[in-house]
Write an enzyme that holds these catalytic residues in place. Structure first.
Site, mmCIF file in Angstrom:
data_model
loop_
_atom_site.group_PDB
_atom_site.id
_atom_site.type_symbol
_atom_site.label_atom_id
_atom_site.label_comp_id
_atom_site.label_asym_id
_atom_site.label_seq_id
_atom_site.Cartn_x
_atom_site.Cartn_y
_atom_site.Cartn_z
ATOM 1 N N LYS A 1 0.793 -1.232 0.000
ATOM 2 C CA LYS A 1 0.000 0.000 0.000
ATOM 3 C C LYS A 1 0.825 1.282 0.000
ATOM 4 C CE LYS A 1 -3.681 -2.274 2.653
ATOM 5 N NZ LYS A 1 -3.006 -3.554 2.938
ATOM 6 N N SER B 1 -10.013 -2.240 -2.299
ATOM 7 C CA SER B 1 -9.290 -1.379 -3.224
ATOM 8 C C SER B 1 -9.055 -0.017 -2.571
ATOM 9 C CB SER B 1 -10.067 -1.247 -4.537
ATOM 10 O OG SER B 1 -9.278 -0.582 -5.511
ATOM 11 N N LYS C 1 -6.837 5.581 -4.649
ATOM 12 C CA LYS C 1 -5.647 5.843 -5.468
ATOM 13 C C LYS C 1 -5.690 5.085 -6.799
ATOM 14 C CE LYS C 1 -2.804 6.924 -1.463
ATOM 15 N NZ LYS C 1 -3.963 7.048 -0.563
ATOM 16 N N VAL D 1 -7.222 5.305 6.067
ATOM 17 C CA VAL D 1 -7.886 4.831 7.273
ATOM 18 C C VAL D 1 -7.130 5.355 8.485
ATOM 19 C CG1 VAL D 1 -8.617 2.809 8.554
ATOM 20 C CG2 VAL D 1 -8.677 2.770 6.073
ATOM 21 N N GLY E 1 -5.360 5.736 11.746
ATOM 22 C CA GLY E 1 -4.725 4.810 12.663
ATOM 23 C C GLY E 1 -4.153 3.571 12.032
ATOM 24 N N SER E 2 -4.386 3.352 10.723
ATOM 25 C CA SER E 2 -3.814 2.166 10.092
ATOM 26 C C SER E 2 -2.300 2.336 9.983
ATOM 27 C CB SER E 2 -4.410 1.942 8.704
ATOM 28 O OG SER E 2 -3.937 2.908 7.789
ATOM 29 N N VAL F 1 -0.885 8.362 7.687
ATOM 30 C CA VAL F 1 0.034 9.400 8.135
ATOM 31 C C VAL F 1 -0.075 9.633 9.642
ATOM 32 C CG1 VAL F 1 -1.549 11.352 7.817
ATOM 33 C CG2 VAL F 1 0.893 11.683 7.474
ATOM 34 N N ARG G 1 6.175 13.507 -3.318
ATOM 35 C CA ARG G 1 7.009 12.363 -3.665
ATOM 36 C C ARG G 1 6.535 11.750 -4.974
ATOM 37 N NH1 ARG G 1 5.824 9.432 1.949
ATOM 38 N NH2 ARG G 1 3.762 10.064 1.227
ATOM 39 N N GLU H 1 2.719 10.667 -5.978
ATOM 40 C CA GLU H 1 1.784 11.260 -5.037
ATOM 41 C C GLU H 1 0.946 12.347 -5.699
ATOM 42 O OE1 GLU H 1 2.182 12.009 -0.333
ATOM 43 O OE2 GLU H 1 3.643 13.047 -1.560
#
Length: 523
Positions: A274, A313, A316, A355, A357-358, A362, A447, A450
């Site tokens: 991911k 999915s 992105k 999501v 806290g995944s 970030v 980046r 992105e």
């Protein structure tokens, strides 16, 4: 002999009762004062100056709790409430000054240290508005947990109030999915979850067990994460019905053994690479895991007669500028194509954004950077992203699986996009610091791969509503299974990064690799 008057017995009863009750009250009064003195802080310790937002019953009993809590000395100096009828009224000798617009001025005039939000039934959208106002002050802010709503209590201890969390920043009402209704297709079924140790995969497992499947197969390549979710689930799910499997999803031969052994009825495919920047430099690995892993797993699901195949999915995948996005769009195409090939299996994909806290989001990175004293790094001040909570996304994935007829790509309602800079500033405030004073915010530049912002549907296409709120269906072009199969087989001739990217562009026509400077990025 003489008999005592009856009044003596009555008087004696009352004297004895008064003596017993009085002694108990005296002991209770003594102990109360004794422990109060123990709890009372030194006179030199300054009281924290407090404001309560919400002058209803919750605010009133919170005030009582603050006045009786001597471990942390506090003094409530003001109430704020949006009800104009309460303005200027005193509640337990504390003045109600007005609505939330008064907050910044009161903080300055009264030199407040803490703000308590005593609005247990407030909607997340209104809470965010209050939070944004509070975060513009330097006060530490606490919120009343929702379980206090309707609770009959005479006092709420301030220690029961929780600090504001980043989840509170979502400008949306939380989704409420009835898993007993929408998870009925899982009841008594054998369910396989790939990527079961990840943030989404593990939460899917927690939600799935509520639907009472006959078996749950936890498949993932990380033994520690699979070990953790397995030992968490055996506390509330029969261990004999849980099967942990350590395996790479790209290992098709190994997957075939899993299908032969467990014969799953439903598959949730959450395993994927991911991280956008990492996959930009390793397109071969992204294709192997995200494309061939999905292809092999989905083919086996069709061969072994799986009833439902649900792939996770990402937004992105829409007009992708990254290898990761292009591989996930290819995976969506695979599900569309195989839905035509295997009529007994319902293939659907569910697309959503970041999501909270995944492990790939970030938020954990910002937490580490703030704990280290900064700087907090943001690629671009204009960048925005959609966010959901992990339980919310998982429930909607299960619901989407229940309503799919085959070949759909469902899009979850992500609410309003959030500026990453606003998120960083809120998190810095929540940690008790001032952005760019205590903790620096540093911009590093976009980046490779992105985008400035994510999109919900493809160019020239759109969304149609589903019968259920929070879920829409992307309007996509049909896929030719034979043509897609031929393009997928051509990956075998790719040897360089450029060749893998070129082949992805043949499959995903609107994939425009982003390797330019920030000003040249296709937003």
């Amino acid at each position: 002999g003489q008999t005592l008057p009856r009044t003596i017995y009555i008087l004696g009863f009352f004297l004895v009762a008064a003596g017993v009750a009085g002694s108990r009250l005296a002991l209770r009064f003594y102990l109360s004062n004794f422990y109060e003195k123990l709890d009372k802080p030194a006179q030199s310790q300054e009281k924290k100056r407090v404001m309560i937002i919400g002058a209803g019953s919750a605010g009133s009993i919170l005030l009582r709790g603050i006045e009786h809590n001597h471990k942390v000395p506090r003094e409530v100096l003001a109430f704020v409430d949006d009800d104009p009828a309460k303005k200027g009224v005193y509640l337990n000798n504390v003045k109600i000054y007005g609505g939330r617009e008064c907050i910044p001025q009161l903080v300055k005039e009264l030199k407040l240290d803490e703000i308590f939000i005593a609005l247990p039934s407030i909607t997340p959208r209104d809470l965010r508005t209050v939070l944004q106002t509070c975060n513009n002050t330097n006060c530490k802010t606490f919120v009343m947990p929702s379980y206090f709503c309707g609770l009959e209590a005479t006092r709420i201890d301030p220690s029961a109030m929780r600090p504001l969390r980043v989840e509170d920043l979502l400008a949306r009402d939380p989704v409420d999915v009835d898993l007993r209704k929408f998870g009925a297709y899982l009841q008594g079924q054998k369910v396989l979850v790939t990527g079961a140790g990840g943030s989404i995969g593990s939460e899917l497992c927690r939600q799935i067990i509520q639907a009472e499947p006959s078996q749950l197969i936890l498949l993932g390549r990380g033994e520690n994460s699979i070990y953790e979710i397995y030992h968490e689930l055996i506390e509330c799910f029969p261990p004999a019905r849980l099967y942990p499997v350590i395996m790479n999803v790209a290992n098709k031969d190994g997957l075939r053994e899993v299908f032969q052994t467990y014969k799953p009825d439903v598959v949730f495919h959450a395993a994927a690479h991911k991280h956008v920047p990492l996959m930009e430099g390793q397109p071969e690995e992204a294709v192997l895991n995200n494309v061939f892993g999905t292809w092999g797993l989905a083919e086996l699901a069709g061969e072994y007669g799986v009833k439902h195949f649900v792939m996770i999915s990402t937004d992105k995948a829409v007009n992708p500028t990254s290898v990761m996005g292009a591989t996930k769009r290819t995976a969506e195409k695979i599900c569309q194509a195989l839905n035509k090939k295997y009529s007994q299996t319902i293939y659907v994909a569910v697309r959503f954004g970041n999501v909270l806290g995944s492990r790939g989001s970030v938020v954990p990175l910002f937490r580490k950077q703030i704990a280290a004293g900064g700087p907090v790094t943001i690629t671009d001040p204009r960048i925005t992203r959609y966010f959901m909570t992990i339980p919310e996304a998982s429930k909607l994935v299960i619901q989407a699986g229940s309503i799919g007829q085959g070949g759909e790509v469902f899009v979850l309602d992500m609410g309003e996009p959030v500026r990453i800079q606003d998120l960083a500033e809120h998190m810095i405030h929540l940690a008790g610091y001032e952005p760019n004073v205590d903790i620096e915010i540093k911009y590093t530049g976009l980046r490779p791969g992105e985008k400035l912002y994510e999109e919900l549907f493809l160019d020239g296409e759109g969304l149609r509503p589903s019968p259920y709120p929070k879920i829409s269906c992307a309007i996509l072009h049909d896929e030719d299974p034979e043509a897609l199969l031929e393009l997928l087989q051509q990956f075998s001739g790719c040897k360089t990064e450029e060749e893998y990217i070129a082949q992805l562009q043949k499959i995903v026509h609107n994939y425009h690799p982003n390797h330019f400077d920030a000003e040249e990025v296709r937003a």
